[in-house]
Design a protein around this motif. Structure first.
Motif, PDB file in Angstrom:
ATOM      1  N   UNK A  25      55.568 114.119  73.951  1.00  0.00           N
ATOM      2  CA  UNK A  25      56.689 113.697  74.809  1.00  0.00           C
ATOM      3  C   UNK A  25      57.632 112.700  74.144  1.00  0.00           C
ATOM      4  N   UNK A  26      57.087 111.728  73.376  1.00  0.00           N
ATOM      5  CA  UNK A  26      57.934 110.692  72.790  1.00  0.00           C
ATOM      6  C   UNK A  26      58.341 110.993  71.358  1.00  0.00           C
ATOM      7  N   UNK A  27      57.969 112.148  70.827  1.00  0.00           N
ATOM      8  CA  UNK A  27      58.332 112.488  69.459  1.00  0.00           C
ATOM      9  C   UNK A  27      59.836 112.701  69.346  1.00  0.00           C
ATOM     10  N   UNK A  28      60.365 112.472  68.163  1.00  0.00           N
ATOM     11  CA  UNK A  28      61.780 112.753  67.910  1.00  0.00           C
ATOM     12  C   UNK A  28      61.949 113.205  66.471  1.00  0.00           C
ATOM     13  N   UNK A  29      63.015 114.003  66.257  1.00  0.00           N
ATOM     14  CA  UNK A  29      63.280 114.600  64.950  1.00  0.00           C
ATOM     15  C   UNK A  29      64.612 114.080  64.431  1.00  0.00           C
ATOM     16  N   UNK A  81      55.822 110.671  65.422  1.00  0.00           N
ATOM     17  CA  UNK A  81      54.843 110.878  66.486  1.00  0.00           C
ATOM     18  C   UNK A  81      54.091 109.565  66.702  1.00  0.00           C
ATOM     19  N   UNK A  82      53.919 109.162  67.973  1.00  0.00           N
ATOM     20  CA  UNK A  82      53.271 107.890  68.300  1.00  0.00           C
ATOM     21  C   UNK A  82      51.764 108.083  68.454  1.00  0.00           C
ATOM     22  N   UNK A  83      51.000 107.098  67.923  1.00  0.00           N
ATOM     23  CA  UNK A  83      49.539 107.160  67.991  1.00  0.00           C
ATOM     24  C   UNK A  83      49.038 107.196  69.422  1.00  0.00           C
ATOM     25  N   UNK A  84      49.714 106.511  70.313  1.00  0.00           N
ATOM     26  CA  UNK A  84      49.250 106.429  71.702  1.00  0.00           C
ATOM     27  C   UNK A  84      49.192 107.798  72.355  1.00  0.00           C
ATOM     28  N   UNK A  85      50.028 108.724  71.905  1.00  0.00           N
ATOM     29  CA  UNK A  85      50.006 110.078  72.455  1.00  0.00           C
ATOM     30  C   UNK A  85      49.085 110.996  71.648  1.00  0.00           C
ATOM     31  N   UNK A  86      49.025 110.769  70.326  1.00  0.00           N
ATOM     32  CA  UNK A  86      48.191 111.632  69.481  1.00  0.00           C
ATOM     33  C   UNK A  86      46.705 111.410  69.760  1.00  0.00           C
ATOM     34  N   UNK A  87      46.310 110.123  69.881  1.00  0.00           N
ATOM     35  CA  UNK A  87      44.891 109.793  70.021  1.00  0.00           C
ATOM     36  C   UNK A  87      44.531 109.334  71.431  1.00  0.00           C
ATOM     37  N   UNK A 131      54.153 110.861  54.446  1.00  0.00           N
ATOM     38  CA  UNK A 131      53.903 110.188  55.716  1.00  0.00           C
ATOM     39  C   UNK A 131      54.205 108.702  55.551  1.00  0.00           C
ATOM     40  N   UNK A 132      54.967 108.186  56.507  1.00  0.00           N
ATOM     41  CA  UNK A 132      55.296 106.756  56.546  1.00  0.00           C
ATOM     42  C   UNK A 132      54.803 106.204  57.875  1.00  0.00           C
ATOM     43  N   UNK A 133      54.081 105.102  57.829  1.00  0.00           N
ATOM     44  CA  UNK A 133      53.599 104.445  59.047  1.00  0.00           C
ATOM     45  C   UNK A 133      54.601 103.360  59.454  1.00  0.00           C
ATOM     46  N   UNK A 134      54.892 103.252  60.762  1.00  0.00           N
ATOM     47  CA  UNK A 134      55.807 102.207  61.213  1.00  0.00           C
ATOM     48  C   UNK A 134      55.475 101.825  62.654  1.00  0.00           C
ATOM     49  N   UNK A 135      56.055 100.712  63.094  1.00  0.00           N
ATOM     50  CA  UNK A 135      55.929 100.254  64.483  1.00  0.00           C
ATOM     51  C   UNK A 135      57.321 100.173  65.092  1.00  0.00           C
ATOM     52  N   UNK A 136      57.427 100.617  66.359  1.00  0.00           N
ATOM     53  CA  UNK A 136      58.734 100.554  67.016  1.00  0.00           C
ATOM     54  C   UNK A 136      58.979  99.149  67.570  1.00  0.00           C
ATOM     55  N   UNK A 137      60.042  98.991  68.352  1.00  0.00           N
ATOM     56  CA  UNK A 137      60.415  97.663  68.844  1.00  0.00           C
ATOM     57  C   UNK A 137      59.380  97.085  69.794  1.00  0.00           C
ATOM     58  N   UNK A 138      58.485  97.929  70.349  1.00  0.00           N
ATOM     59  CA  UNK A 138      57.420  97.457  71.233  1.00  0.00           C
ATOM     60  C   UNK A 138      56.109  97.202  70.472  1.00  0.00           C
ATOM     61  N   UNK A 139      56.097  97.451  69.192  1.00  0.00           N
ATOM     62  CA  UNK A 139      54.879  97.284  68.408  1.00  0.00           C
ATOM     63  C   UNK A 139      53.960  98.492  68.444  1.00  0.00           C
ATOM     64  N   UNK A 140      54.428  99.613  68.986  1.00  0.00           N
ATOM     65  CA  UNK A 140      53.600 100.819  69.055  1.00  0.00           C
ATOM     66  C   UNK A 140      53.592 101.502  67.677  1.00  0.00           C
ATOM     67  N   UNK A 141      52.392 101.872  67.236  1.00  0.00           N
ATOM     68  CA  UNK A 141      52.243 102.498  65.928  1.00  0.00           C
ATOM     69  C   UNK A 141      52.643 103.971  65.986  1.00  0.00           C
ATOM     70  N   UNK A 142      53.201 104.439  64.883  1.00  0.00           N
ATOM     71  CA  UNK A 142      53.639 105.838  64.813  1.00  0.00           C
ATOM     72  C   UNK A 142      53.593 106.299  63.362  1.00  0.00           C
TER      73      UNK A 142
END
Length: 751
Positions: free
Chosen positions: A234-238, A315-321, A285-296
């Motif tokens: 749902x929160x993925x973007x291209x 893709x955000x970890x909160x949705x993947x895992x 693959x690049x790991x990053x955190x958005x403005x809320x600190x959510x890992x992706x």
């Protein structure tokens, strides 16, 4: 030295403290074994849970990589396919340009027809090289573009200040003479800003020169619909970027924060940002955190072909895992319940714990001893490493004991150009048989190191085995000595099964005299037998564990099946023969447990022609005065071969010692006799053959002189043979047609 006593005292106190600590721990564990078992079970379950968690995490990560790359591939294929259609739109109208290129005014209609062919084409142009149409001026660029429902046609070169010959895209196509895509750019038309890309193609005239650059402008409005059509989460973007990192298309407004998009673009363009390859290696693959600190995780890759754009999906970890996190919590609750139940169960078995522990200790002790015995027995079966390097013999062997250790044995090694080999079967099973096997194995190696007659070797083993044999254990044994230059096989059998000779397509059992097994009667006289092994023949030896292998119907494998299998395997290598024969026995026996050890040994004799060239030949009388002629012949041979002085001296000394030995002992005192010496060589070796018709004497069987003894204690003789052995690389003796033939070999390829 004064510091040693205080240091030793401190070490003693420290070691004493450690022993007391370990003793207290041991006592605590002994009195709280139930608690220890519960803790171990808890730890085990936690390890299982952790392993399951990390494995599931790994599988989800792998699935994420596959889904992300699949999404990138799908989107890239759509984009590339669309751009390919645009290329085809222009390519399919090049004939129209070439057909009307001589008519300048018709070029306006040509550009119109090009943009009418595809609704995604926003405009088309033909930028002719300077002065191509003199009547139109220096520059001429017909251009057609869509404006609402109409098509506008004009000459862009008439616009003041426009000089397309300075355009980098124009210059690139002119220089490379290849089609090219431009980077996206903003174009303002009728007060409306559009993002366009241009595809340019060189037009050649009849003489092969570039006449114009034809191109089409394509609006990128369709990209947004393509990239935002569907998301894997749902929160993925291209994101779509140019090769240089310029952002082409953003996600839909409100789907993701602009600052997060800018951060991802910045990380993709920053070469110092840490990145790794995906599981398949097709993307980074690049790991990053958005403005809320959510890992992706951001998966990015370059599209194949031109334009070489970059496409990325986040893709955000909160949705993947998400499901994995909930599974972990539920599992922890479940484990707490299991631990409570396990503690109750373990208390019921505390009374039997010590008895079981003692039984386990005893079983472990026996198992460890058997493992050590197995290792020792296997170590004794290590073959001579030099055999594997020889081209004239190939050997395959296997030993499969019915228990941890067994009473079968085999061994082989090469000495003085002779292959010594044996196979045997000790009566009984287990540790006692293994001990007798070890003794027989050691005796074979020890006696064969200086004795070349198989019957003498068997006789010595029998005499030693009969001493203090209160257990009445015995062993069947077959010992063979194969002379590698001639193929002459001398052998002695001691109650063992007759080997099978595979010669071409024919099979036959080697004729053997049964004799008695070793270890029964110390005065038994074992008979020597002899035959000749042909080139390419294979000798197959085995123990009765092969013939007496039983299946579930209690039928034996038998000699008939062995001969049938060997006929099928006659062209196989020895290693393949023993391996396939083992497989056939296993297939025949099925699940039936075997009661006897199974051992097989296959030897293939493949002598290699060495193409020796005669370097000198001399016949001497048994008179030491003729040694000067021998020296001259050896010197001449050495000079022909270009040997150095040291090597020549060694060869001369060894040959002289051997010839003098023949002169002294071959013929009765006062009797004249001949001694022939031949020097032959190839690219690797120098072979010296010493032949005489005197009394039979095998110098290779003479015991080696013990040079560690003093001159007074050392027996007479033996030093000459020792000298020959040390100076030459091999020494071989044969008795043929009443003649002694002694062959000395010296390697000269490294000299």
């Amino acid at each position: 030295m004064q510091f040693i006593k205080p240091l030793a005292y401190r070490f003693h106190i420290t070691s004493l403290s450690v022993r007391i600590f370990l003793k207290n721990i041991s006592q605590y564990l002994s009195s709280h074994k139930g608690l220890v078992f519960v803790a171990m079970a808890a730890l085990l379950l936690e390890l299982v849970s952790a392993a399951q968690y990390y494995y599931s995490h790994y599988m989800l990560e792998k699935a994420l990589s596959q889904r992300a790359e699949s999404e990138l591939t799908r989107k890239a294929m759509i984009i590339i396919g669309t751009l390919k259609v645009m290329e085809n739109t222009l390519n399919e109208h090049l004939w129209d340009v070439n057909r009307n290129i001589n008519h300048a005014d018709t070029m306006f209609m040509v550009t119109k027809r090009i943009i009418m062919a595809n609704p995604k084409v926003a405009g088309g142009f033909l930028a002719f090289t300077p002065d191509y149409y003199p009547e139109k001026g220096r520059l001429f660029e017909p251009y057609a573009y869509k404006n609402a429902d109409s098509i506008v046609i004009k000459n862009l070169a008439e616009k003041k200040g426009v000089d397309y010959t300075t355009n980098p895209m124009y210059l690139k196509v002119i220089e490379e003479e290849e089609p090219s895509w431009s980077d996206p750019y903003d174009h303002e038309d009728d007060d409306k800003e559009k993002q366009l890309i241009t595809y340019s193609y060189p037009i050649h005239d009849d003489e092969g020169r570039i006449a114009a650059i034809s191109g089409i402008d394509i609006s990128l409005e369709w990209l947004g619909d393509t990239l935002n059509e569907r998301h894997i989460y749902p929160s993925s973007f291209i994101l779509l970027l140019t090769e240089s990192g310029q952002l082409i298309s953003r996600p839909q407004p409100g789907h993701v924060k602009e600052k997060d998009v800018d951060k991802v673009v910045s990380m993709i363009n920053d070469s110092t940002v840490q990145r790794s390859f995906s599981r398949s290696g097709r993307s980074k693959v690049i790991r990053f955190k958005n403005h809320k600190g959510e890992k992706a995780s951001v998966f990015c890759a370059h599209m194949k072909g031109k334009p070489n754009w970059q496409i990325a999906v986040a893709c955000y970890d909160s949705e993947v895992y998400k499901d994995l996190y909930w599974m972990r919590i539920n599992l922890l609750v479940f484990m707490l319940v299991i631990f409570s139940i396990l503690g109750l169960i373990l208390r019921r078995f505390m009374l039997n714990e010590r008895r079981l522990a003692l039984a386990r200790e005893e079983k472990q002790r026996i198992s460890n001893e058997l493992q050590i015995a197995t290792g020792i027995q296997n170590a004794m079966l290590v073959e001579d490493e030099g055999v594997a390097e020889r081209p004239d013999i190939t050997i395959g062997a296997t030993l499969k004991p019915a228990r941890e250790v067994g009473g079968d044995l085999y061994n082989y090694f090469v000495r003085d150009e002779k292959l010594f080999f044996c196979i045997g079967d000790v009566s009984g099973k287990g540790i006692p048989a293994a001990l007798v096997m070890a003794m027989a194995q050691a005796l074979f190696r020890a006696v064969s190191s200086h004795e070349s007659s198989p019957s003498h070797i068997v006789r010595t083993i029998n005499e030693t085995g009969c001493r203090n044999n209160k257990t009445n254990m015995f062993a069947t044994l077959f010992i063979g000595v194969l002379d590698l230059p001639t193929g002459r096989l001398r052998y002695c059998n001691a109650g063992h099964d007759a080997p099978v000779l595979i010669d071409g397509g024919g099979l036959s059992q080697l004729p053997v005299k049964a004799n008695l097994p070793v270890g029964l009667f110390d005065d038994f006289q074992y008979e020597l037998q002899e035959t000749v092994i042909n080139k390419g023949a294979t000798l197959f030896l085995y123990t009765d564990g092969l013939t007496e292998a039983r299946n579930t119907d209690h039928k034996q494998f038998g000699m008939q099946r062995i001969m049938k299998a060997l006929k099928e395997l006659s062209n196989k290598q020895p290693t393949d023969i023993v391996r396939i024969m083992s497989e056939k026995v296993q297939l025949f026996a099925g699940e039936e447990e075997q009661s006897d050890d199974l051992t097989m040994l296959a030897i293939r004799y493949s002598p290699v022609a060495n193409d020796f060239t005669l370097q000198g030949e001399l016949t001497l009388k048994n008179d030491v005065s003729e040694l000067k002629n021998l020296h001259a012949m050896l010197k001449s041979a050495a000079e022909k071969l270009g040997l150095d002085t040291s090597t020549t001296r060694q060869i001369r000394l060894a040959v002289e010692e051997a010839v003098v030995n023949v002169m002294d002992y071959a013929y009765p005192k006062g009797q004249e006799g001949d001694i022939t010496v031949k020097a032959m060589s190839n690219s690797k070796s120098l072979k010296l053959i010493i032949t005489d018709s005197g009394m039979a004497f095998d110098p290779t069987e003479a015991a080696r002189a013990d040079i560690t003894l003093s001159a007074e204690d050392r027996p007479v003789g033996g030093l000459g043979i020792l000298l020959v052995r040390e100076l030459m690389d091999s020494i071989n003796y044969e008795r043929e047609d009443g003649k002694n033939i002694l062959t000395l070999m010296k390697n000269i390829n490294s000299v």
